[in-house]
Scaffold this active site. Structure first.
Site, PDB file in Angstrom:
ATOM      1  NE  ARG A  78      -3.261   2.591   2.593  1.00  0.00           N
ATOM      2  CZ  ARG A  78      -3.620   3.420   3.549  1.00  0.00           C
ATOM      3  NH1 ARG A  78      -3.477   3.071   5.062  1.00  0.00           N
ATOM      4  NH2 ARG A  78      -3.805   4.730   3.281  1.00  0.00           N
ATOM      5  CD  GLU A 168      -5.507   7.386   9.746  1.00  0.00           C
ATOM      6  OE1 GLU A 168      -5.214   8.276  10.126  1.00  0.00           O
ATOM      7  OE2 GLU A 168      -4.948   6.154  10.310  1.00  0.00           O
ATOM      8  CE1 TYR A 312      -0.511   2.623  13.571  1.00  0.00           C
ATOM      9  CE2 TYR A 312      -2.296   3.599  12.524  1.00  0.00           C
ATOM     10  CZ  TYR A 312      -1.157   3.357  12.408  1.00  0.00           C
ATOM     11  OH  TYR A 312      -0.571   3.259  11.323  1.00  0.00           O
ATOM     12  CD  GLU A 376      -2.128   3.815   8.145  1.00  0.00           C
ATOM     13  OE1 GLU A 376      -1.774   4.294   9.199  1.00  0.00           O
ATOM     14  OE2 GLU A 376      -2.280   4.690   7.095  1.00  0.00           O
ATOM     15  CD  GLU A 427       4.102   9.020  12.852  1.00  0.00           C
ATOM     16  OE1 GLU A 427       3.923   8.285  11.834  1.00  0.00           O
ATOM     17  OE2 GLU A 427       2.891   9.329  13.374  1.00  0.00           O
TER      18      GLU A 427
HETATM   19  C1  GAL Z   1      -1.940   7.125  10.782  1.00  0.00           C
HETATM   20  C2  GAL Z   1      -1.507   7.658   9.272  1.00  0.00           C
HETATM   21  C3  GAL Z   1      -0.170   7.235   9.039  1.00  0.00           C
HETATM   22  C4  GAL Z   1       0.760   6.982  10.132  1.00  0.00           C
HETATM   23  C5  GAL Z   1       0.330   6.350  11.182  1.00  0.00           C
HETATM   24  C6  GAL Z   1       1.127   6.192  12.491  1.00  0.00           C
HETATM   25  O1  GAL Z   1      -3.050   8.040  11.227  1.00  0.00           O
HETATM   26  O2  GAL Z   1      -2.371   7.379   8.240  1.00  0.00           O
HETATM   27  O3  GAL Z   1       0.451   8.136   7.951  1.00  0.00           O
HETATM   28  O4  GAL Z   1       1.345   8.338  10.328  1.00  0.00           O
HETATM   29  O5  GAL Z   1      -0.839   6.954  11.695  1.00  0.00           O
HETATM   30  O6  GAL Z   1       1.135   7.470  13.419  1.00  0.00           O
END
Ligand code: GAL
Length: 471
Positions: A78, A168, A312, A376, A427
């Site tokens: 991806r 997102e 996450y 993700e 990041e």
């Molecule tokens: C998500 C985002 C990514 C990456 C990840 C970790 O919100 O899509 O680009 O940064 O968090 O923080």
């Protein structure tokens, strides 16, 4: 030792995003985007005023990325397209052929390696020229995005069969246009995020229809949107207030976008009533949450061919009593971390693998049992990281066990898993201080060498066997 097999043709991937890895910010005709502007403004809004000017250098070092992908044995990769690399001012008035060539090379090489590309059209990097006209807070962006999507399908869709329109919408709308933390850094609490989310929903839906009408029959691909959500539970399961706050938490986060797209084309009732009630009390004549017309509702409903989930972490929820217009006071809920949960590299990332299983089952039950790709999920290390990241691999393993339980015990149709991220990268506000990569990148060396962490070596074994070996 139990052998834990994943379903046949499970998609194993890793994910990246253009601004976070490519560098080459002003190379070969690329136009400026909001992150170029934001990071160059300094002001400590990004750790040590770092920028994505060079990042992982993937614009030139993309073959190094392919080696990483090969080493992992991934079936899918991806990545996102840099809108302003392809269309420097965001419109199809001028096409930057060098940008097209870049993505053609990447896509062709992936296909030669038998790796399926999953391509995101928008991952936080709005062309500056479009931002100057209001960006996602402007209705005009809907049409500009639709044309950009049309251009991408017609340019790459002969080979790309899996598309994500927007990454997102919650994170971007809230952190950019509510809080002003992410580029373009223009927070208008209680207003900006709703405008942005509204236009994103319409832009996504139009882009889905464009594919469906003009490309689907010939190209036979699928189009979706990547939604992120925490899992959430009431802090005190016996408290009615906590339970209601928890429902509002999931509503404002996940249902905000998932309900219109997967259910009925409209916002959740509770968002509409709460925001309208508060707007009135503030003396406004209309709600701060825009409304969809009936035509728009039917246009938005059913515009995802699969569910893309970015997960996450998890929160325990309590009511929040806050005054003044803001998304948080509208939601009236606050998520807190359980101190028992381990933290991974960054303060917000409490490691809660079982939360993913619960969220998957919740999505299955609430949004019509869709095919789900976890687009993700990952764990960070703070800087300096260690290559022998056994603890981090432990988190991945525990998470994959929960994914298997969701598939085998809860009957959730999880079709793939993408680790965030292939590489250590830029990041966002944390710059290079937070490392999410399966591969370490040495940002101090000009050739930006990539080295596998222990997690990468272990992940490759899982991918190869299509199974997890648990203790
Ligand atoms: C998500 C985002 C990514 C990456 C990840 C970790 O919100 O899509 O680009 O940064 O968090 O923080």
């Amino acid at each position: 030792m139990d052998s834990l097999q994943f379903p046949e043709s499970f998609a194993w991937g890793a994910a990246t995003a253009a601004y976070q890895i490519e560098g080459g910010w002003d190379t070969d005709g690329k136009g400026r985007n909001i992150w170029d502007t934001f990071t160059h403004q300094g002001g400590d809004r990004v750790f040590k005023n770092q920028t994505g000017d060079v990042a992982c250098g993937s614009y030139t070092l993309w073959e190094e990325d392919l080696k990483c992908i090969k080493q992992l044995g991934l079936t899918h990769y991806r990545f996102s397209l840099s809108w302003s690399r392809l269309l420097p001012d965001g419109t199809t008035g001028f096409i930057n052929q060098k940008g097209v060539d870049y993505y053609n090379k990447l896509i062709d090489a992936l296909l030669t390696m038998n790796v399926t590309p999953l391509v995101t059209l928008y991952h936080f990097d709005m062309p500056q020229a479009i931002e100057d006209q209001g960006g996602w807070t402007s209705e005009k962006t809907v049409e500009v995005f639709e044309k950009y999507a049309h251009f991408c399908y017609s340019t790459f869709g002969d080979r790309v069969k899996l598309w994500i329109t927007i990454n997102e919408p919650y994170v971007f709308s809230k952190l950019s246009y509510e809080q002003g933390l992410l580029a373009p850094g223009k927070g208008e609490p209680g207003v900006g995020a709703y405008q942005s989310g509204h236009n994103m929903l319409k832009a996504h839906a139009k882009a889905w229809h464009t594919y469906n009408t003009f490309f689907k029959e010939k190209q036979k691909g699928l189009v979706s949107i990547a939604l992120d959500s925490d899992w959430a539970e009431p802090l005190d399961p016996n408290s009615v207030d906590d339970k209601e706050a928890c429902e509002r938490y999931l509503t404002f986060r996940l249902h905000w976008f998932a309900k219109p797209i997967f259910i009925d084309g409209d916002y959740p009732a509770v968002m509409k009533s709460e925001i309208s009630r508060k707007s009135k009390a503030e003396g406004l004549t209309t709600s701060r949450l825009p409304e969809f017309t009936d035509d728009e509702k039917s246009m938005i409903k059913g515009t995802a061919d699969f569910f893309c989930l970015n997960y996450y972490t998890t929160r325990k929820v309590i009511p929040l009593k806050q005054r003044g217009p803001s998304y948080d006071s509208d939601m009236g809920a606050e998520g807190i971390k359980d101190p028992e949960w381990p933290e991974s590299g960054v303060e917000w990332l409490a490691v809660v693998p079982w939360g993913l299983r619960k969220l998957l089952a919740y999505i299955k039950d609430t949004f019509g049992d869709p095919n789900i790709y976890i687009t993700e999920n990952g764990f960070a290390q703070s800087d300096p990281p260690i290559l022998q990241d056994t603890h981090r691999w432990g988190y991945f393993q525990e998470t994959l066990v929960e994914v298997l339980k969701a598939i085998n015990q809860d009957g959730v149709k999880v079709k793939g898993y993408f680790a965030w991220s292939l590489l250590d990268n830029f990041e966002w506000n944390s710059g290079y201080s937070i490392r999410f990569g399966l591969f370490h990148v040495d940002f101090n060396q000009p050739n930006l060498p990539r080295t596998p962490y222990f997690s990468a070596i272990q992940y490759a074994k899982v991918v190869k066997g299509n199974e997890l070996i648990s203790k």
